[in-house]
Design an enzyme around this catalytic site. Structure first.
Site, PDB file in Angstrom:
ATOM      1  N   LYS A  22       0.842  -1.214   0.000  1.00 40.12           N
ATOM      2  CA  LYS A  22       0.000   0.000   0.000  1.00 40.12           C
ATOM      3  C   LYS A  22       0.871   1.256   0.000  1.00 40.12           C
ATOM      4  O   LYS A  22       0.636   2.185  -0.756  1.00 40.12           O
ATOM      5  CB  LYS A  22      -0.894  -0.012   1.245  1.00 40.12           C
ATOM      6  CG  LYS A  22      -1.494   1.334   1.604  1.00 40.12           C
ATOM      7  CD  LYS A  22      -2.351   1.289   2.848  1.00 40.12           C
ATOM      8  CE  LYS A  22      -1.621   1.412   4.157  1.00 40.12           C
ATOM      9  NZ  LYS A  22      -1.294   2.787   4.585  1.00 40.12           N
ATOM     10  N   ASN A  23       1.877   1.278   0.858  1.00 39.04           N
ATOM     11  CA  ASN A  23       2.656   2.507   1.029  1.00 39.04           C
ATOM     12  C   ASN A  23       3.646   2.758  -0.102  1.00 39.04           C
ATOM     13  O   ASN A  23       4.277   3.803  -0.156  1.00 39.04           O
ATOM     14  CB  ASN A  23       3.357   2.511   2.389  1.00 39.04           C
ATOM     15  CG  ASN A  23       2.353   2.692   3.515  1.00 39.04           C
ATOM     16  OD1 ASN A  23       1.209   3.057   3.275  1.00 39.04           O
ATOM     17  ND2 ASN A  23       2.774   2.424   4.745  1.00 39.04           N
ATOM     18  N   CYS A 125      -3.852  12.899  13.315  1.00 44.59           N
ATOM     19  CA  CYS A 125      -4.557  11.635  13.206  1.00 44.59           C
ATOM     20  C   CYS A 125      -4.303  10.829  14.463  1.00 44.59           C
ATOM     21  O   CYS A 125      -3.560  11.268  15.353  1.00 44.59           O
ATOM     22  CB  CYS A 125      -4.196  10.873  11.946  1.00 44.59           C
ATOM     23  SG  CYS A 125      -2.596  10.120  12.023  1.00 44.59           S
ATOM     24  N   ARG A 130       1.406  14.540  13.262  1.00 37.27           N
ATOM     25  CA  ARG A 130       1.823  14.331  11.879  1.00 37.27           C
ATOM     26  C   ARG A 130       1.740  15.571  10.979  1.00 37.27           C
ATOM     27  O   ARG A 130       0.991  15.589   9.998  1.00 37.27           O
ATOM     28  CB  ARG A 130       1.032  13.176  11.253  1.00 37.27           C
ATOM     29  CG  ARG A 130       1.246  11.875  11.982  1.00 37.27           C
ATOM     30  CD  ARG A 130       0.514  10.736  11.348  1.00 37.27           C
ATOM     31  NE  ARG A 130       1.148  10.237  10.147  1.00 37.27           N
ATOM     32  CZ  ARG A 130       0.615   9.334   9.351  1.00 37.27           C
ATOM     33  NH1 ARG A 130      -0.567   8.836   9.630  1.00 37.27           N
ATOM     34  NH2 ARG A 130       1.245   8.916   8.283  1.00 37.27           N
ATOM     35  N   ASP A 315       5.343   0.520  11.715  1.00 43.51           N
ATOM     36  CA  ASP A 315       4.118  -0.129  11.237  1.00 43.51           C
ATOM     37  C   ASP A 315       4.021  -1.601  11.658  1.00 43.51           C
ATOM     38  O   ASP A 315       3.025  -2.267  11.347  1.00 43.51           O
ATOM     39  CB  ASP A 315       4.008  -0.014   9.704  1.00 43.51           C
ATOM     40  CG  ASP A 315       3.752   1.415   9.256  1.00 43.51           C
ATOM     41  OD1 ASP A 315       3.402   2.259  10.104  1.00 43.51           O
ATOM     42  OD2 ASP A 315       3.908   1.703   8.052  1.00 43.51           O
ATOM     43  N   ARG A 407      -8.402  -0.623   5.049  1.00 44.97           N
ATOM     44  CA  ARG A 407      -7.505   0.367   4.440  1.00 44.97           C
ATOM     45  C   ARG A 407      -6.155  -0.255   4.082  1.00 44.97           C
ATOM     46  O   ARG A 407      -5.463   0.259   3.203  1.00 44.97           O
ATOM     47  CB  ARG A 407      -7.265   1.528   5.402  1.00 44.97           C
ATOM     48  CG  ARG A 407      -8.490   2.383   5.608  1.00 44.97           C
ATOM     49  CD  ARG A 407      -8.150   3.594   6.397  1.00 44.97           C
ATOM     50  NE  ARG A 407      -7.108   4.395   5.743  1.00 44.97           N
ATOM     51  CZ  ARG A 407      -6.629   5.531   6.227  1.00 44.97           C
ATOM     52  NH1 ARG A 407      -7.103   6.009   7.347  1.00 44.97           N
ATOM     53  NH2 ARG A 407      -5.692   6.188   5.593  1.00 44.97           N
TER      54      ARG A 407
HETATM   55  C1  EPZ Z   1       4.614   6.866   6.158  1.00 44.20           C
HETATM   56  O1  EPZ Z   1       3.896   7.945   6.725  1.00 44.20           O
HETATM   57  C2  EPZ Z   1       3.671   5.697   6.079  1.00 44.20           C
HETATM   58  N1  EPZ Z   1       2.528   6.059   5.232  1.00 44.20           N
HETATM   59  C3  EPZ Z   1       3.209   5.314   7.467  1.00 44.20           C
HETATM   60  O2  EPZ Z   1       2.386   4.161   7.336  1.00 44.20           O
HETATM   61  C4  EPZ Z   1       4.437   4.972   8.316  1.00 44.20           C
HETATM   62  O3  EPZ Z   1       4.030   4.708   9.638  1.00 44.20           O
HETATM   63  C5  EPZ Z   1       5.411   6.150   8.303  1.00 44.20           C
HETATM   64  O4  EPZ Z   1       5.743   6.512   6.935  1.00 44.20           O
HETATM   65  C6  EPZ Z   1       6.718   5.864   9.039  1.00 44.20           C
HETATM   66  O5  EPZ Z   1       7.349   4.742   8.483  1.00 44.20           O
HETATM   67  C7  EPZ Z   1       2.642   5.988   3.918  1.00 44.20           C
HETATM   68  O6  EPZ Z   1       3.690   5.619   3.385  1.00 44.20           O
HETATM   69  C8  EPZ Z   1       1.455   6.309   3.105  1.00 44.20           C
HETATM   70  P1  EPZ Z   1       6.819  10.278   8.041  1.00 44.20           P
HETATM   71  P2  EPZ Z   1       4.458   9.431   6.663  1.00 44.20           P
HETATM   72  O7  EPZ Z   1       6.708  11.547   7.263  1.00 44.20           O
HETATM   73  O8  EPZ Z   1       5.164   9.626   5.383  1.00 44.20           O
HETATM   74  C9  EPZ Z   1       7.076  13.565  11.556  1.00 44.20           C
HETATM   75  C10 EPZ Z   1       0.587   2.680   7.979  1.00 44.20           C
HETATM   76  O9  EPZ Z   1       0.085   2.142   8.986  1.00 44.20           O
HETATM   77  N2  EPZ Z   1       6.973  14.570  10.483  1.00 44.20           N
HETATM   78  O10 EPZ Z   1       7.989   9.413   7.822  1.00 44.20           O
HETATM   79  O11 EPZ Z   1       3.333  10.345   6.986  1.00 44.20           O
HETATM   80  C11 EPZ Z   1       5.796  12.757  11.698  1.00 44.20           C
HETATM   81  O12 EPZ Z   1       4.832  13.433  12.501  1.00 44.20           O
HETATM   82  C12 EPZ Z   1       1.225   4.029   8.094  1.00 44.20           C
HETATM   83  O13 EPZ Z   1       0.582   2.165   6.859  1.00 44.20           O
HETATM   84  C13 EPZ Z   1       7.051  15.915  10.811  1.00 44.20           C
HETATM   85  O14 EPZ Z   1       7.204  16.288  11.976  1.00 44.20           O
HETATM   86  O15 EPZ Z   1       5.501   9.405   7.867  1.00 44.20           O
HETATM   87  C14 EPZ Z   1       6.303  11.481  12.297  1.00 44.20           C
HETATM   88  O16 EPZ Z   1       6.434  11.653  13.692  1.00 44.20           O
HETATM   89  C15 EPZ Z   1       0.691   4.978   9.060  1.00 44.20           C
HETATM   90  N3  EPZ Z   1       6.940  16.829   9.787  1.00 44.20           N
HETATM   91  C16 EPZ Z   1       7.680  11.314  11.666  1.00 44.20           C
HETATM   92  O17 EPZ Z   1       8.036  12.607  11.184  1.00 44.20           O
HETATM   93  C17 EPZ Z   1       6.777  16.450   8.497  1.00 44.20           C
HETATM   94  O18 EPZ Z   1       6.674  17.333   7.630  1.00 44.20           O
HETATM   95  C18 EPZ Z   1       7.756  10.333  10.500  1.00 44.20           C
HETATM   96  O19 EPZ Z   1       6.727  10.636   9.585  1.00 44.20           O
HETATM   97  C19 EPZ Z   1       6.710  15.089   8.179  1.00 44.20           C
HETATM   98  C20 EPZ Z   1       6.814  14.155   9.180  1.00 44.20           C
END
Ligand code: EPZ
Length: 428
Positions: A22-23, A125, A130, A315, A407
């Site tokens: 999915k991701n 969320c 996030r 995850d 999902r």
């Molecule tokens: C991706 O989310 C995945 N989603 C998530 O999958 C996964 O948990 C996550 O990466 C971490 O591996 C998809 O790929 C669609 P991040 P993403 O940006 O890209 C902070 C699932 O269950 N952050 O790596 O949104 C953020 O809050 C899920 O399939 C900022 O502060 O994750 C988090 O604490 C849910 N500012 C950390 O970084 C930003 O601009 C990592 O988030 C961006 C992120």
């Protein structure tokens, strides 16, 4: 709303086919916005999030057609042909973005191709606040002007984006993907430092290269992109889902079963394989996947900390906690990626688990067995951890809010029941 009813205690035996990730699929679909030629993606999973992304892309003028067998044995709906001919609408509306945060992945490609993108700000969320501040700051470094207006991100780059050196202050998967896509059409060279190394990011980069992008350092934390005038169509198969793989590996382990996971790749899940092996789970490679079994005595507790790839994936944190809840001894599980990703803990405790949370760490003291209960969870991986707990629990477990599972897990109850689980979907 449907619920899932499980009568636990049956060791799972058989074969489960692992789908496309999915991701990986979500950013790959967004990449179609980068060209007016067709991007054909195969091995797509059938999931609610994929339909949401297809709907969003259609709203943005992308023609989405579903193909049947693309020569790879796929069937109807697994192959999408995405053609972004009409780019006049550049607004990703709140209604779709609020359903799925990954909608923000249209920002980078749309801005790079058309010079404008208006994308609803995703809210917080269940697993944390996030924000997308890092995506926005990095796009500004590429010359975009970004305003936040009435809940929307309004990004402009009328004269096109310009290459720059972006150093991410923390690893962000979505941020890396958005910038990678944007940089392919920026003028000059972009360097992304401290980039996410997740296999899904590498899969996107490989597809972009097939579309004509020039990217160096794929799979590493520094990628260099030489911008090109335009990209062209391509055909790409989505990488297998390492989180689905890990989840079914735990289903085998937690039930004392023996599953063959067709299409699973150990090289994408080394940290998970390491933890499971140290807990006493037997994992071996087969010709076309992995065999996961737990036949030799009890599970042993193991410690782990979630980290960006190649560390242990956040995850998989909820699922491993369900497993450690019934292992011998204590385990410490530390969550470093999201600030609020322990919502499964109270539900697992209602099923008899002994888990205490102290800040970002959970101490799990293994118990002899869990007992069924009515439970619910507020996100995808938390929900599936309750399914895993239910598979080993004594008695009946009833899981509410099944839409979370839909999902990210395709035909979860069919795949599990084909291997001997007593699990079914029941109407409320
Ligand atoms: C991706 O989310 C995945 N989603 C998530 O999958 C996964 O948990 C996550 O990466 C971490 O591996 C998809 O790929 C669609 P991040 P993403 O940006 O890209 C902070 C699932 O269950 N952050 O790596 O949104 C953020 O809050 C899920 O399939 C900022 O502060 O994750 C988090 O604490 C849910 N500012 C950390 O970084 C930003 O601009 C990592 O988030 C961006 C992120």
């Amino acid at each position: 709303m449907d619920r899932i009813l499980i009568r636990g205690g049956k060791p799972l035996r058989g074969t489960i086919t692992i789908g496309g990730a999915k991701n990986a699929a979500l950013p790959l679909m967004a990449a179609s916005l980068l060209t007016d030629e067709a991007l054909t993606l195969s091995n797509l999973p059938h999931l609610a999030d994929i339909s949401t992304m297809a709907k969003l892309l259609q709203e943005l003028g992308v023609e989405v057609s579903m193909d049947g067998d693309a020569g790879g044995g796929g069937h109807i709906g697994r192959v999408f042909r995405l053609t972004a001919n009409d780019t006049s609408n550049t607004t990703a509306p709140y209604d779709l973005v609020r359903k799925m945060r990954a909608s923000v992945l249209v920002l980078g490609p749309m801005l790079a191709r058309t010079g404008h993108a208006r994308v609803s700000l995703p809210g917080g969320c269940a697993i944390g606040t996030r924000p997308v501040d890092l995506h926005l700051k990095a796009l500004e470094q590429l010359g975009a002007t970004i305003k936040l207006n009435e809940g929307y991100i309004d990004a402009r780059a009328e004269n096109g984006l310009k290459g720059a050196h972006v150093v991410f202050p923390m690893v962000t998967v979505g941020g890396t993907e958005n910038l990678l896509m944007a940089a392919t059409l920026a003028s000059g060279e972009t360097v992304l430092s401290n980039a996410a190394r997740e296999p899904e990011v590498a899969d996107l980069a490989k597809c972009l290269v097939a579309m004509g992008a020039i990217i160096d350092g794929i799979g590493s934390d520094t990628m260099t992109i030489q911008g090109v005038e335009s990209l062209h169509g391509a055909t790409h198969a989505v990488v297998p889902d390492r989180i689905e793989t890990g989840t079914y590996a735990i289903a085998a382990a937690i039930t004392g079963g023996d599953l063959t996971l067709v299409g699973a790749r150990a090289d994408l899940s080394e940290s998970v394989v390491r933890v499971l092996t140290s807990a006493g789970v037997e994992i071996s490679k087969t010709g076309n996947g992995l065999r996961v079994a737990r036949t030799n005595g009890p599970l042993k507790g193991a410690d782990m900390m979630t980290e960006p790839y190649p560390g242990f994936p956040t995850d998989m944190q909820a699922q491993i906690m369900a497993l450690m809840a019934v292992a011998k001894g204590a385990s410490m599980i530390t969550e470093t990626i999201f600030e609020n990703r322990f919502m499964h803990v109270p539900e697992l405790c209602r099923m008899g688990a002994d888990i205490n949370v102290h800040g970002a760490s959970a101490i799990v003291r293994g118990v002899d067995g869990l007992s069924g209960a009515e439970v619910m969870a507020t996100d995808l991986r938390a929900s599936v951890s309750l399914v895993l707990a239910g598979l080993t629990a004594k008695g009946e477990t009833l899981i509410n809010r099944v839409y979370h599972l839909d999902r990210g897990y395709e035909r979860l109850e069919d795949k599990l029941s084909a291997c001997g689980a007593d699990i079914k979907r029941v109407p409320e």
